[in-house]
Design a protein around this motif. Structure first.
Motif, PDB file in Angstrom:
ATOM      1  N   LEU A  91       0.820  -1.209   0.000  1.00 25.80           N
ATOM      2  CA  LEU A  91       0.000   0.000   0.000  1.00 25.80           C
ATOM      3  C   LEU A  91       0.859   1.267   0.000  1.00 25.80           C
ATOM      4  CD1 LEU A  91      -2.895  -0.949   2.465  1.00 25.80           C
ATOM      5  CD2 LEU A  91      -2.875  -1.039  -0.039  1.00 25.80           C
ATOM      6  N   SER A  92       2.192   1.073  -0.007  1.00 20.20           N
ATOM      7  CA  SER A  92       3.141   2.196  -0.076  1.00 20.20           C
ATOM      8  C   SER A  92       2.901   3.228   1.019  1.00 20.20           C
ATOM      9  CB  SER A  92       3.054   2.878  -1.460  1.00 20.20           C
ATOM     10  OG  SER A  92       3.361   1.959  -2.490  1.00 20.20           O
ATOM     11  N   LEU A  93       2.714   2.737   2.237  1.00 21.80           N
ATOM     12  CA  LEU A  93       2.482   3.638   3.363  1.00 21.80           C
ATOM     13  C   LEU A  93       3.811   4.183   3.869  1.00 21.80           C
ATOM     14  CD1 LEU A  93      -0.288   1.593   5.175  1.00 21.80           C
ATOM     15  CD2 LEU A  93      -0.557   3.649   3.795  1.00 21.80           C
ATOM     16  N   PRO A  94       3.823   5.418   4.356  1.00 27.39           N
ATOM     17  CA  PRO A  94       5.067   6.043   4.809  1.00 27.39           C
ATOM     18  C   PRO A  94       5.690   5.303   5.978  1.00 27.39           C
ATOM     19  CG  PRO A  94       3.170   7.332   5.506  1.00 27.39           C
ATOM     20  CD  PRO A  94       2.657   6.308   4.536  1.00 27.39           C
ATOM     21  N   GLU A  95       6.998   5.357   6.050  1.00 28.39           N
ATOM     22  CA  GLU A  95       7.730   4.677   7.108  1.00 28.39           C
ATOM     23  C   GLU A  95       7.629   5.466   8.411  1.00 28.39           C
ATOM     24  OE1 GLU A  95       9.149   1.839   7.232  1.00 28.39           O
ATOM     25  OE2 GLU A  95       9.041   1.239   5.133  1.00 28.39           O
ATOM     26  N   THR A  96       6.604   5.173   9.196  1.00 26.79           N
ATOM     27  CA  THR A  96       6.457   5.775  10.526  1.00 26.79           C
ATOM     28  C   THR A  96       6.330   4.628  11.516  1.00 26.79           C
ATOM     29  OG1 THR A  96       4.045   5.896  10.243  1.00 26.79           O
ATOM     30  CG2 THR A  96       5.330   7.824   9.586  1.00 26.79           C
ATOM     31  N   ASP A  97       5.889   4.912  12.740  1.00 28.70           N
ATOM     32  CA  ASP A  97       5.744   3.831  13.696  1.00 28.70           C
ATOM     33  C   ASP A  97       4.652   2.877  13.231  1.00 28.70           C
ATOM     34  OD1 ASP A  97       3.078   4.436  15.457  1.00 28.70           O
ATOM     35  OD2 ASP A  97       4.068   6.298  14.836  1.00 28.70           O
ATOM     36  N   ASP A  98       4.800   1.593  13.581  1.00 27.27           N
ATOM     37  CA  ASP A  98       3.924   0.546  13.064  1.00 27.27           C
ATOM     38  C   ASP A  98       2.451   0.775  13.380  1.00 27.27           C
ATOM     39  OD1 ASP A  98       6.277  -2.198  13.493  1.00 27.27           O
ATOM     40  OD2 ASP A  98       6.000  -0.729  11.883  1.00 27.27           O
ATOM     41  N   ASP A  99       2.147   1.235  14.608  1.00 25.32           N
ATOM     42  CA  ASP A  99       0.755   1.434  14.991  1.00 25.32           C
ATOM     43  C   ASP A  99       0.083   2.439  14.066  1.00 25.32           C
ATOM     44  OD1 ASP A  99       0.852  -0.382  17.019  1.00 25.32           O
ATOM     45  OD2 ASP A  99       1.261   1.086  18.584  1.00 25.32           O
ATOM     46  N   HIS A 100       0.775   3.543  13.776  1.00 30.79           N
ATOM     47  CA  HIS A 100       0.176   4.573  12.924  1.00 30.79           C
ATOM     48  C   HIS A 100       0.010   4.043  11.502  1.00 30.79           C
ATOM     49  CE1 HIS A 100      -1.063   8.457  11.581  1.00 30.79           C
ATOM     50  NE2 HIS A 100      -0.047   8.569  10.747  1.00 30.79           N
ATOM     51  N   ARG A 101       0.962   3.258  11.027  1.00 26.64           N
ATOM     52  CA  ARG A 101       0.851   2.691   9.685  1.00 26.64           C
ATOM     53  C   ARG A 101      -0.336   1.750   9.597  1.00 26.64           C
ATOM     54  NH1 ARG A 101       6.082  -0.038   7.773  1.00 26.64           N
ATOM     55  NH2 ARG A 101       5.362   0.446   5.655  1.00 26.64           N
ATOM     56  N   ARG A 102      -0.626   1.041  10.665  1.00 27.03           N
ATOM     57  CA  ARG A 102      -1.798   0.148  10.663  1.00 27.03           C
ATOM     58  C   ARG A 102      -3.078   0.961  10.522  1.00 27.03           C
ATOM     59  NH1 ARG A 102      -0.611  -5.267  13.304  1.00 27.03           N
ATOM     60  NH2 ARG A 102      -2.849  -5.445  13.705  1.00 27.03           N
ATOM     61  N   VAL A 103      -3.145   2.102  11.213  1.00 25.20           N
ATOM     62  CA  VAL A 103      -4.322   2.964  11.099  1.00 25.20           C
ATOM     63  C   VAL A 103      -4.464   3.470   9.668  1.00 25.20           C
ATOM     64  CG1 VAL A 103      -5.377   5.136  11.812  1.00 25.20           C
ATOM     65  CG2 VAL A 103      -4.324   3.650  13.524  1.00 25.20           C
ATOM     66  N   LEU A 104      -3.353   3.860   9.051  1.00 23.18           N
ATOM     67  CA  LEU A 104      -3.384   4.332   7.666  1.00 23.18           C
ATOM     68  C   LEU A 104      -3.854   3.222   6.734  1.00 23.18           C
ATOM     69  CD1 LEU A 104      -0.065   6.408   7.446  1.00 23.18           C
ATOM     70  CD2 LEU A 104      -2.399   7.286   7.594  1.00 23.18           C
ATOM     71  N   ALA A 105      -3.423   1.986   7.009  1.00 21.42           N
ATOM     72  CA  ALA A 105      -3.849   0.853   6.182  1.00 21.42           C
ATOM     73  C   ALA A 105      -5.358   0.657   6.292  1.00 21.42           C
ATOM     74  CB  ALA A 105      -3.106  -0.414   6.617  1.00 21.42           C
ATOM     75  N   VAL A 106      -5.876   0.781   7.510  1.00 23.03           N
ATOM     76  CA  VAL A 106      -7.317   0.634   7.719  1.00 23.03           C
ATOM     77  C   VAL A 106      -8.083   1.730   6.991  1.00 23.03           C
ATOM     78  CG1 VAL A 106      -9.156   0.798   9.445  1.00 23.03           C
ATOM     79  CG2 VAL A 106      -7.147  -0.624   9.884  1.00 23.03           C
ATOM     80  N   LEU A 107      -7.579   2.961   7.039  1.00 24.25           N
ATOM     81  CA  LEU A 107      -8.230   4.060   6.338  1.00 24.25           C
ATOM     82  C   LEU A 107      -8.235   3.809   4.828  1.00 24.25           C
ATOM     83  CD1 LEU A 107      -6.861   7.163   8.272  1.00 24.25           C
ATOM     84  CD2 LEU A 107      -9.202   6.299   8.280  1.00 24.25           C
ATOM     85  N   THR A 108      -7.161   3.290   4.303  1.00 30.37           N
ATOM     86  CA  THR A 108      -7.101   2.947   2.884  1.00 30.37           C
ATOM     87  C   THR A 108      -8.149   1.901   2.557  1.00 30.37           C
ATOM     88  OG1 THR A 108      -4.715   3.386   2.795  1.00 30.37           O
ATOM     89  CG2 THR A 108      -5.637   2.030   1.035  1.00 30.37           C
ATOM     90  N   PHE A 109      -8.287   0.938   3.453  1.00 30.67           N
ATOM     91  CA  PHE A 109      -9.286  -0.124   3.281  1.00 30.67           C
ATOM     92  C   PHE A 109     -10.700   0.456   3.248  1.00 30.67           C
ATOM     93  CE2 PHE A 109     -12.180  -3.049   5.600  1.00 30.67           C
ATOM     94  CZ  PHE A 109     -12.216  -4.087   4.671  1.00 30.67           C
ATOM     95  N   LEU A 110     -10.999   1.361   4.187  1.00 33.07           N
ATOM     96  CA  LEU A 110     -12.330   1.951   4.262  1.00 33.07           C
ATOM     97  C   LEU A 110     -12.625   2.828   3.052  1.00 33.07           C
ATOM     98  CD1 LEU A 110     -12.469   2.926   8.045  1.00 33.07           C
ATOM     99  CD2 LEU A 110     -13.546   0.976   6.946  1.00 33.07           C
TER     100      LEU A 110
END
Length: 228
Positions: free
Chosen positions: A206-225
């Protein structure tokens, strides 16, 4: 039977929560359930203005609010939740709704950590409801499984999730429900190590930015929604 009912949890450790619901019977029932489950109910209110006033006074760790409350029975609860998030960003918020509303759920999740959206029908499952509250109080983001299923089955012409395998989509759908890696492993009957590999692959694809894992998981969920 009830978490915390044995008295083993010190009062000072109990999560401090405010309930906002105009249905008195439901509100009283929730208050009783939470107290028996080890939470400390600071107060109960029936509209958004009362919720804001009490939240400002008590600075609770968690707020449970109906999305529709007086006087217009539209989105007073949601508006109060937005204000609480602005003024008290460390307060976890669970919004209850009678119907799945994708737009509102996405807006809530975009608010960051400690946010949840749950259908009222889910309250009938006591263990799951208490687990949801505990996860939100600890900073997790939770979306009702019914809403997640609706998004999984939806179709969109430009699907950013097309790069994911079927198994990775399953993992992402469960991530959207706020489940931990251990919870994912139990649900999918795979090891936590395999879950971690799937999660890393999802974040990479999903080419999410390299930040802390928890925040990247939230971004992944937002992409999903957003891909509904």
């Amino acid at each position: 039977m009830w978490p915390g009912s044995s008295g083993s949890v010190p009062a000072m450790a109990a999560v401090r929560v405010i309930l906002a619901e105009d249905d008195v019977l439901l509100r009283e029932g929730l208050a009783s359930l939470l107290e028996r489950s080890g939470f400390h109910v600071l107060g109960q209110v029936g509209n958004g203005l009362e919720l804001l006033a009490l939240a400002r006074k008590e600075a609770p760790e968690l707020v449970v609010v109906d999305i529709r409350m007086p006087p217009t029975q539209t989105t007073e609860g949601l508006e109060a939740a937005r204000e609480i998030r602005r003024e008290l960003p460390e307060t976890g918020i669970l919004v209850l709704s009678a119907h799945a509303d994708v737009e509102h759920a996405m807006e809530l999740l975009a608010g960051g950590r400690g946010i949840g959206y749950l259908l009222k029908s889910r309250v009938n499952d006591v263990a799951e409801f208490v687990d949801t509250l505990e996860r939100i109080a600890k900073g997790g983001s939770v979306v009702d499984p019914a809403l997640v299923q609706e998004l999984v089955t939806a179709r969109r012409r430009n699907d950013p999730l097309a790069v994911l395998s079927a198994r990775e989509r399953d993992v992402l759908a469960l991530m959207a429900e706020g489940r931990s890696n251990a919870g994912l492993a139990r649900r999918l009957w795979i090891t936590e190590g395999t879950v971690e590999k799937h999660v890393r692959s999802i974040l990479s694809k999903l080419s999410l930015p390299e930040t802390d894992d928890d925040h990247r998981r939230v971004l992944a969920v937002l992409t999903f929604l957003e891909a509904r």
